[in-house]
Design a protein around this motif. Sequence first.
Motif, PDB file in Angstrom:
ATOM      1  N   VAL A 129      -5.398  28.034   2.726  1.00 29.40           N
ATOM      2  CA  VAL A 129      -4.727  26.963   2.371  1.00 29.40           C
ATOM      3  C   VAL A 129      -5.368  25.828   1.756  1.00 29.40           C
ATOM      4  N   THR A 130      -4.634  25.430   0.849  1.00 32.44           N
ATOM      5  CA  THR A 130      -5.315  24.199   0.037  1.00 32.44           C
ATOM      6  C   THR A 130      -5.024  22.927   0.551  1.00 32.44           C
ATOM      7  N   ILE A 131      -5.592  22.111   1.230  1.00 28.71           N
ATOM      8  CA  ILE A 131      -5.346  20.816   1.787  1.00 28.71           C
ATOM      9  C   ILE A 131      -5.383  19.789   0.623  1.00 28.71           C
ATOM     10  N   ILE A 132      -4.031  19.212   0.518  1.00 29.46           N
ATOM     11  CA  ILE A 132      -4.240  17.994  -0.375  1.00 29.46           C
ATOM     12  C   ILE A 132      -4.144  16.557   0.430  1.00 29.46           C
ATOM     13  N   MET A 133      -4.973  15.850   0.293  1.00 28.87           N
ATOM     14  CA  MET A 133      -5.193  14.541   1.059  1.00 28.87           C
ATOM     15  C   MET A 133      -4.897  13.483   0.051  1.00 28.87           C
ATOM     16  N   ILE A 134      -3.803  12.636   0.666  1.00 30.52           N
ATOM     17  CA  ILE A 134      -3.550  11.535  -0.020  1.00 30.52           C
ATOM     18  C   ILE A 134      -3.884  10.153   0.783  1.00 30.52           C
ATOM     19  N   GLU A 135      -5.051   9.589   0.546  1.00 29.40           N
ATOM     20  CA  GLU A 135      -5.404   8.642   1.463  1.00 29.40           C
ATOM     21  C   GLU A 135      -6.335   7.803   0.600  1.00 29.40           C
ATOM     22  N   ASP A 136      -5.941   6.288   0.653  1.00 34.04           N
ATOM     23  CA  ASP A 136      -6.570   5.413  -0.146  1.00 34.04           C
ATOM     24  C   ASP A 136      -8.035   4.673   0.446  1.00 34.04           C
ATOM     25  N   ASP A 137      -8.073   4.852   1.688  1.00 33.39           N
ATOM     26  CA  ASP A 137      -9.121   4.124   2.568  1.00 33.39           C
ATOM     27  C   ASP A 137     -10.261   5.293   2.323  1.00 33.39           C
ATOM     28  N   PRO A 138     -11.279   4.949   1.857  1.00 24.70           N
ATOM     29  CA  PRO A 138     -12.368   5.923   1.660  1.00 24.70           C
ATOM     30  C   PRO A 138     -13.087   6.396   2.956  1.00 24.70           C
ATOM     31  N   ILE A 144     -12.582  24.014   9.953  1.00 21.68           N
ATOM     32  CA  ILE A 144     -11.826  24.330   9.000  1.00 21.68           C
ATOM     33  C   ILE A 144     -12.523  24.244   7.644  1.00 21.68           C
ATOM     34  N   ALA A 145     -12.663  25.485   6.880  1.00 18.90           N
ATOM     35  CA  ALA A 145     -13.490  25.271   5.590  1.00 18.90           C
ATOM     36  C   ALA A 145     -12.721  25.282   4.276  1.00 18.90           C
ATOM     37  N   ASN A 146     -11.421  25.274   4.489  1.00 18.87           N
ATOM     38  CA  ASN A 146     -10.556  25.160   3.292  1.00 18.87           C
ATOM     39  C   ASN A 146     -10.803  24.124   2.373  1.00 18.87           C
ATOM     40  N   GLY A 147     -10.583  24.275   1.187  1.00 23.72           N
ATOM     41  CA  GLY A 147     -10.427  23.308   0.130  1.00 23.72           C
ATOM     42  C   GLY A 147      -9.628  22.014   0.366  1.00 23.72           C
ATOM     43  N   ILE A 148     -10.395  20.893   0.022  1.00 27.82           N
ATOM     44  CA  ILE A 148      -9.619  19.571   0.227  1.00 27.82           C
ATOM     45  C   ILE A 148      -9.765  18.935  -0.912  1.00 27.82           C
ATOM     46  N   THR A 149      -8.422  18.682  -1.657  1.00 25.21           N
ATOM     47  CA  THR A 149      -8.633  17.950  -2.773  1.00 25.21           C
ATOM     48  C   THR A 149      -7.821  16.477  -2.495  1.00 25.21           C
ATOM     49  N   HIS A 150      -8.653  15.397  -2.599  1.00 25.93           N
ATOM     50  CA  HIS A 150      -8.379  14.349  -2.199  1.00 25.93           C
ATOM     51  C   HIS A 150      -8.077  13.295  -3.493  1.00 25.93           C
ATOM     52  N   PHE A 151      -6.973  12.524  -3.169  1.00 22.98           N
ATOM     53  CA  PHE A 151      -6.175  11.499  -3.970  1.00 22.98           C
ATOM     54  C   PHE A 151      -6.238  10.240  -3.426  1.00 22.98           C
ATOM     55  N   ASP A 152      -6.715   9.029  -4.162  1.00 24.66           N
ATOM     56  CA  ASP A 152      -6.667   7.801  -3.390  1.00 24.66           C
ATOM     57  C   ASP A 152      -5.594   7.068  -3.821  1.00 24.66           C
ATOM     58  N   ASN A 153      -4.803   7.542  -4.647  1.00 20.55           N
ATOM     59  CA  ASN A 153      -3.340   6.900  -4.851  1.00 20.55           C
ATOM     60  C   ASN A 153      -2.323   8.047  -5.111  1.00 20.55           C
ATOM     61  N   GLY A 154      -1.287   7.423  -4.904  1.00 23.60           N
ATOM     62  CA  GLY A 154       0.014   8.320  -5.016  1.00 23.60           C
ATOM     63  C   GLY A 154       0.503   8.813  -6.179  1.00 23.60           C
ATOM     64  N   GLU A 182       1.120  13.356 -10.169  1.00 26.77           N
ATOM     65  CA  GLU A 182       0.795  13.674 -11.260  1.00 26.77           C
ATOM     66  C   GLU A 182       0.334  15.090 -11.102  1.00 26.77           C
ATOM     67  N   PHE A 183      -0.687  15.668 -10.168  1.00 27.93           N
ATOM     68  CA  PHE A 183      -1.161  16.716  -9.851  1.00 27.93           C
ATOM     69  C   PHE A 183      -0.280  17.891  -9.463  1.00 27.93           C
ATOM     70  N   LEU A 184       0.434  17.108  -8.660  1.00 29.32           N
ATOM     71  CA  LEU A 184       1.622  18.150  -7.971  1.00 29.32           C
ATOM     72  C   LEU A 184       2.581  18.680  -9.139  1.00 29.32           C
ATOM     73  N   GLY A 185       3.043  17.498  -9.790  1.00 31.28           N
ATOM     74  CA  GLY A 185       3.987  17.954 -10.913  1.00 31.28           C
ATOM     75  C   GLY A 185       5.016  18.562 -10.212  1.00 31.28           C
ATOM     76  N   ASP A 186       5.436  19.544 -10.848  1.00 32.21           N
ATOM     77  CA  ASP A 186       6.756  20.527 -10.591  1.00 32.21           C
ATOM     78  C   ASP A 186       6.225  21.826  -9.563  1.00 32.21           C
ATOM     79  N   GLY A 187       4.801  21.697  -9.226  1.00 28.80           N
ATOM     80  CA  GLY A 187       4.608  22.739  -8.200  1.00 28.80           C
ATOM     81  C   GLY A 187       3.671  23.990  -9.167  1.00 28.80           C
ATOM     82  N   THR A 188       4.034  23.702 -10.574  1.00 32.23           N
ATOM     83  CA  THR A 188       3.141  25.170 -11.486  1.00 32.23           C
ATOM     84  C   THR A 188       1.801  25.051 -11.030  1.00 32.23           C
TER      85      THR A 188
END
Length: 146
Positions: free
Chosen positions: A7-16, A31-41, A46-52
Amino acid sequence: MGDPQPVTIIMIEDDPGHARLIEKSIRRAGIANGITHFDNGTAALEFLGDGTVLRDQGGPVLILLDLNLTDMKGVDILARIKERPPLSLMPVIVLTTTDDKQEVARCYELGCNVYITKPLNYDSFSDAIRQLGLFLSVMQLPVLPV
């Protein structure tokens, strides 16, 4: 029954500080899953886009979403995710300091799967995230359709 896909975890959190603590606590829970962090919505959407992009990664995706972001409201991000198939299949865990009952109800109406209020105390926060990590280790997630 085949092996579960990572499972890829997408974290959207602006507080470092919160982002580091969330990742550290998830790792402590094993949990060793990949975490992709975004500090803004904006960047996250943009990354999530249409899911492609996510579909091309091949595995299921889980989103950890803070509601109090600097560039846009987390409820707006939640609404955008839940109105766009195949993104709408992704579980969204709201992880925020907001405990307003109306806000909680609104998030569930929009389709969030779990709403967790971040405790203000460091040890309680760390424990809550550790428990979230244990929860993540046993939950089943949908794979986005091809």
